[in-house]
Design a protein around this motif. Structure first.
Motif, PDB file in Angstrom:
ATOM      1  N   VAL A 282      53.686  -4.747  36.372  1.00  0.00           N
ATOM      2  CA  VAL A 282      54.594  -5.898  35.884  1.00  0.00           C
ATOM      3  C   VAL A 282      55.026  -6.855  36.986  1.00  0.00           C
ATOM      4  CG1 VAL A 282      56.577  -4.366  35.837  1.00  0.00           C
ATOM      5  CG2 VAL A 282      56.471  -6.488  34.181  1.00  0.00           C
ATOM      6  N   GLN A 283      55.161  -8.238  36.624  1.00  0.00           N
ATOM      7  CA  GLN A 283      55.822  -9.043  37.641  1.00  0.00           C
ATOM      8  C   GLN A 283      57.130  -8.731  38.196  1.00  0.00           C
ATOM      9  OE1 GLN A 283      56.056 -13.169  36.196  1.00  0.00           O
ATOM     10  NE2 GLN A 283      57.386 -13.563  37.968  1.00  0.00           N
ATOM     11  N   VAL A 284      57.190  -8.301  39.262  1.00  0.00           N
ATOM     12  CA  VAL A 284      58.498  -8.262  40.277  1.00  0.00           C
ATOM     13  C   VAL A 284      58.263  -9.144  41.423  1.00  0.00           C
ATOM     14  CG1 VAL A 284      60.256  -6.614  40.755  1.00  0.00           C
ATOM     15  CG2 VAL A 284      58.697  -5.933  39.072  1.00  0.00           C
ATOM     16  N   ASP A 285      59.073 -10.068  41.555  1.00  0.00           N
ATOM     17  CA  ASP A 285      58.775 -11.027  42.911  1.00  0.00           C
ATOM     18  C   ASP A 285      59.443 -10.559  44.083  1.00  0.00           C
ATOM     19  OD1 ASP A 285      57.189 -13.320  41.686  1.00  0.00           O
ATOM     20  OD2 ASP A 285      58.872 -13.067  40.229  1.00  0.00           O
ATOM     21  N   ARG A 286      60.607  -9.773  43.855  1.00  0.00           N
ATOM     22  CA  ARG A 286      61.423  -9.513  44.890  1.00  0.00           C
ATOM     23  C   ARG A 286      62.303  -7.964  44.467  1.00  0.00           C
ATOM     24  NH1 ARG A 286      64.188  -8.042  49.289  1.00  0.00           N
ATOM     25  NH2 ARG A 286      64.744  -9.385  50.682  1.00  0.00           N
ATOM     26  N   VAL A 287      62.023  -6.850  45.242  1.00  0.00           N
ATOM     27  CA  VAL A 287      62.669  -5.681  45.262  1.00  0.00           C
ATOM     28  C   VAL A 287      63.701  -5.614  46.048  1.00  0.00           C
ATOM     29  CG1 VAL A 287      62.491  -3.361  44.572  1.00  0.00           C
ATOM     30  CG2 VAL A 287      60.789  -4.925  43.977  1.00  0.00           C
ATOM     31  N   ALA A 288      64.953  -5.317  45.760  1.00  0.00           N
ATOM     32  CA  ALA A 288      65.891  -5.118  46.935  1.00  0.00           C
ATOM     33  C   ALA A 288      65.703  -3.598  47.671  1.00  0.00           C
ATOM     34  CB  ALA A 288      67.270  -4.974  46.532  1.00  0.00           C
TER      35      ALA A 288
END
Ligand code: IMP
Length: 202
Positions: A157-163
């Motif tokens: 799935v599209q996740v552009d930024r993960v902390a």
């Protein structure tokens, strides 16, 4: 993306003796690390949307703590809205079958969206949300997630930024709950399994 291995060697990671922390086994991400990563992400978003006025969409209720901290750390104008969705499943596992409890209050056609998620576990909830929002023709969508679990079988799935990438454990705090408790912990923590395991039958 900041990494955490969940090791508990630092004295600061000891669980405070206070009522809201009852049942917490260990602190996975301390408040200091959350604050630092929020600042880094806010600077990135400032830069990316410098010439725009993005619409930040928080997924209730888990994303509230993270979203309010990120938006306050940003220095450009940003609009906000919320969606509430409920995913059917057990108390610690989602099924991907989703029901909308609260929809956006505005038209998003042509808008630049920043979706703020608390945690991507199987990815099914986020996939549903993205499909839904894309059908409304926004200009673009960026997904920013506080947490993402290491999972071999997770949906792509599209996740552009993960902390923070975390181990595949059930976590609470900083917005995330177990049975509506623990959302107001200022850190992300792992619960003692006895809190959510079924009581033994006689
Ligand atoms: P997914 O559809 O499996 O990615 O699950 C996403 C949703 O399930 C999140 O937005 C959370 O509300 C909830 N969830 C998944 N894992 C956890 C967890 O470890 N703690 C608390 N809530 C979780």
């Amino acid at each position: 993306m900041a990494q955490t291995d969940g090791s508990d060697t630092n004295q600061e990671l000891a669980v405070p003796a206070e009522a809201r922390a009852e049942g917490v086994a260990k602190i996975l991400i301390p408040e200091r690390d959350l604050k630092h990563e929020v600042q880094v992400i806010a600077r990135e978003l400032d830069e990316e949307y410098r010439d725009d006025r993005p619409l930040m969409i928080g997924v209730l209720k888990g994303a509230v703590a993270f979203m309010t901290d990120v938006m306050k750390a940003m220095t450009i104008p940003v609009e906000i809205d919320f969606m509430a969705i409920s995913s059917y499943g057990t108390s610690t596992q989602s099924s991907g079958v989703v029901r909308i409890l609260k929809d956006l209050g505005q038209d998003i056609e042509g808008r630049r969206l920043i979706i703020i998620e608390d945690i991507v576990d199987s990815g099914l909830t986020l996939q549903y949300l993205l499909d839904l929002l894309k059908r409304r023709n926004p200009k673009d969508i960026r997904v920013v997630a506080l947490l993402k679990k290491h999972k071999v079988d997770a949906a792509t799935v599209q996740v552009d930024r993960v902390a923070f990438e975390i181990p595949d454990e059930f976590v609470v705090g900083y917005g995330l709950d177990y049975a509506e408790t623990y959302r107001n912990l200022p850190y992300v923590a792992v619960l003692d399994p006895s809190v959510y395991s079924e009581p033994e039958e006689d």
